[in-house]
Every structure is written in structure tokens, then in C-alpha cells.
Scaffold this motif. Structure first.
Motif, PDB file in Angstrom:
ATOM      1  N   THR A  12      20.903  11.018  46.463  1.00 11.73           N
ATOM      2  CA  THR A  12      19.848  11.279  47.436  1.00 11.73           C
ATOM      3  C   THR A  12      19.154  12.573  47.038  1.00 11.73           C
ATOM      4  OG1 THR A  12      21.106  10.174  49.168  1.00 11.73           O
ATOM      5  CG2 THR A  12      19.320  11.625  49.870  1.00 11.73           C
TER       6      THR A  12
ATOM      7  N   GLY B 150      15.628  13.398  50.541  1.00 13.36           N
ATOM      8  CA  GLY B 150      15.519  12.321  51.508  1.00 13.36           C
ATOM      9  C   GLY B 150      15.280  10.943  50.931  1.00 13.36           C
ATOM     10  N   GLN B 151      15.196  10.829  49.622  1.00 18.58           N
ATOM     11  CA  GLN B 151      14.989   9.543  48.973  1.00 18.58           C
ATOM     12  C   GLN B 151      16.230   9.186  48.163  1.00 18.58           C
ATOM     13  OE1 GLN B 151      12.017   9.399  45.822  1.00 18.58           O
ATOM     14  NE2 GLN B 151      11.580   7.268  46.278  1.00 18.58           N
ATOM     15  N   VAL B 152      16.690   7.929  48.301  1.00 22.62           N
ATOM     16  CA  VAL B 152      17.802   7.451  47.490  1.00 22.62           C
ATOM     17  C   VAL B 152      17.219   6.957  46.174  1.00 22.62           C
ATOM     18  CG1 VAL B 152      19.643   5.734  47.254  1.00 22.62           C
ATOM     19  CG2 VAL B 152      19.229   6.807  49.467  1.00 22.62           C
TER      20      VAL B 152
ATOM     21  N   GLY C 273      13.562   3.781  43.820  1.00 23.72           N
ATOM     22  CA  GLY C 273      13.628   4.805  44.847  1.00 23.72           C
ATOM     23  C   GLY C 273      13.499   4.161  46.218  1.00 23.72           C
ATOM     24  N   LEU C 274      14.337   4.574  47.152  1.00 24.19           N
ATOM     25  CA  LEU C 274      14.325   4.022  48.512  1.00 24.19           C
ATOM     26  C   LEU C 274      14.039   5.128  49.517  1.00 24.19           C
ATOM     27  CD1 LEU C 274      17.613   1.908  48.396  1.00 24.19           C
ATOM     28  CD2 LEU C 274      15.295   1.139  47.867  1.00 24.19           C
ATOM     29  N   GLU C 275      13.252   4.799  50.536  1.00 23.56           N
ATOM     30  CA  GLU C 275      12.979   5.727  51.628  1.00 23.56           C
ATOM     31  C   GLU C 275      13.120   4.985  52.953  1.00 23.56           C
ATOM     32  OE1 GLU C 275       9.739   8.870  50.272  1.00 23.56           O
ATOM     33  OE2 GLU C 275       8.973   6.831  50.136  1.00 23.56           O
TER      34      GLU C 275
ATOM     35  N   ASN D  79      16.667   3.375  52.817  1.00 26.05           N
ATOM     36  CA  ASN D  79      17.798   4.326  52.787  1.00 26.05           C
ATOM     37  C   ASN D  79      18.889   3.885  53.754  1.00 26.05           C
ATOM     38  OD1 ASN D  79      16.527   6.039  50.997  1.00 26.05           O
ATOM     39  ND2 ASN D  79      16.280   7.714  52.440  1.00 26.05           N
ATOM     40  N   ARG D  80      18.470   3.499  54.965  1.00 26.02           N
ATOM     41  CA  ARG D  80      19.436   3.118  56.001  1.00 26.02           C
ATOM     42  C   ARG D  80      20.221   1.882  55.584  1.00 26.02           C
ATOM     43  NH1 ARG D  80      23.374   3.843  58.861  1.00 26.02           N
ATOM     44  NH2 ARG D  80      23.403   3.092  61.007  1.00 26.02           N
TER      45      ARG D  80
ATOM     46  N   TRP E 250      20.786   0.915  52.540  1.00 31.61           N
ATOM     47  CA  TRP E 250      21.664   1.345  51.440  1.00 31.61           C
ATOM     48  C   TRP E 250      22.944   1.972  51.996  1.00 31.61           C
ATOM     49  CZ3 TRP E 250      21.906  -0.095  46.651  1.00 31.61           C
ATOM     50  CH2 TRP E 250      22.677   0.628  45.750  1.00 31.61           C
ATOM     51  N   GLU E 251      22.808   2.790  53.041  1.00 33.89           N
ATOM     52  CA  GLU E 251      23.990   3.377  53.683  1.00 33.89           C
ATOM     53  C   GLU E 251      24.901   2.287  54.251  1.00 33.89           C
ATOM     54  OE1 GLU E 251      22.505   5.882  56.807  1.00 33.89           O
ATOM     55  OE2 GLU E 251      21.754   7.401  55.420  1.00 33.89           O
TER      56      GLU E 251
END
Length: 101
Positions: free
Chosen positions: A22, A25-27, A39-41, A45-46, A48-49
């Protein structure tokens, strides 16, 4: 079982053949096998978690609907599209539900 219910019962988990971090704030995910990065935002991101460990797609949608203003139909459609793109890039594994018989 309907097609929609089958999708909700599918299990998804991150593939272990990639690196991610991360950054601001971007994975950022790097596929070792495909020499690719994504890249994920935000919602990405959520999700991915949530897929750190195997989880049913229906459970992902249930959680996202409590966190975001989204209908069940829209959530399922967008989550499936997102996960299919990750799977195409070798970043997640999606498993069909086990059938009795």
C-alpha cells in the motif's frame, strides 16, 4: 440454484504468486508470473482487504452494501467484473461452490 446464487457462493482468495504494497492509500500489486502491475483505490482496496483469506462473493457484497450506497444487483455485477479482471491477470483464484452428489 440460480446463476446469481451460484456466483454468490463462489469463493475468492488472493493468489500467492504476487507481491503487493500500500503506497499513499493505493494498493499496488505486481504479478510475478505475468510481469504485470495493477493499482487499486477505493472499493478495489476494500475488496483486496476482504480477500486476504478465502471468502464467498456473497459475503463480500453483503459487507460492501453496508459500507457503500449500492444495490445488491449493482454490487454483485461490479464485484464479479472486478474479480474476473483480477483473475484474468492471475491475481486471485475464484472457486465454484462444491456440489452435493
Amino acid at each position: 440454484m440460480s446463476k446469481s446464487n451460484t456466483k454468490k457462493q463462489m469463493t475468492v482468495v488472493r493468489d500467492t504468486n504476487q507481491l503487493f504494497s500500500t503506497i499513499e492509500g493505493q494498493v499496488v500489486i505486481i504479478s510475478i508470473e505475468n510481469d504485470n502491475y495493477i493499482g487499486l483505490e477505493g472499493t478495489g482496496n476494500r475488496i483486496w482487504e476482504l480477500i486476504e483469506n478465502p471468502v464467498r462473493i456473497g459475503e463480500i457484497c453483503t459487507l460492501l452494501m453496508t459500507e457503500y450506497m449500492v444495490s445488491a444487483e449493482q454490487c454483485e455485477t461490479e464485484v464479479m467484473h472486478f474479480l474476473e479482471k483480477l483473475a484474468e491477470n492471475g491475481l486471485v483464484k475464484i472457486s465454484l461452490p462444491e456440489t452435493a452428489g
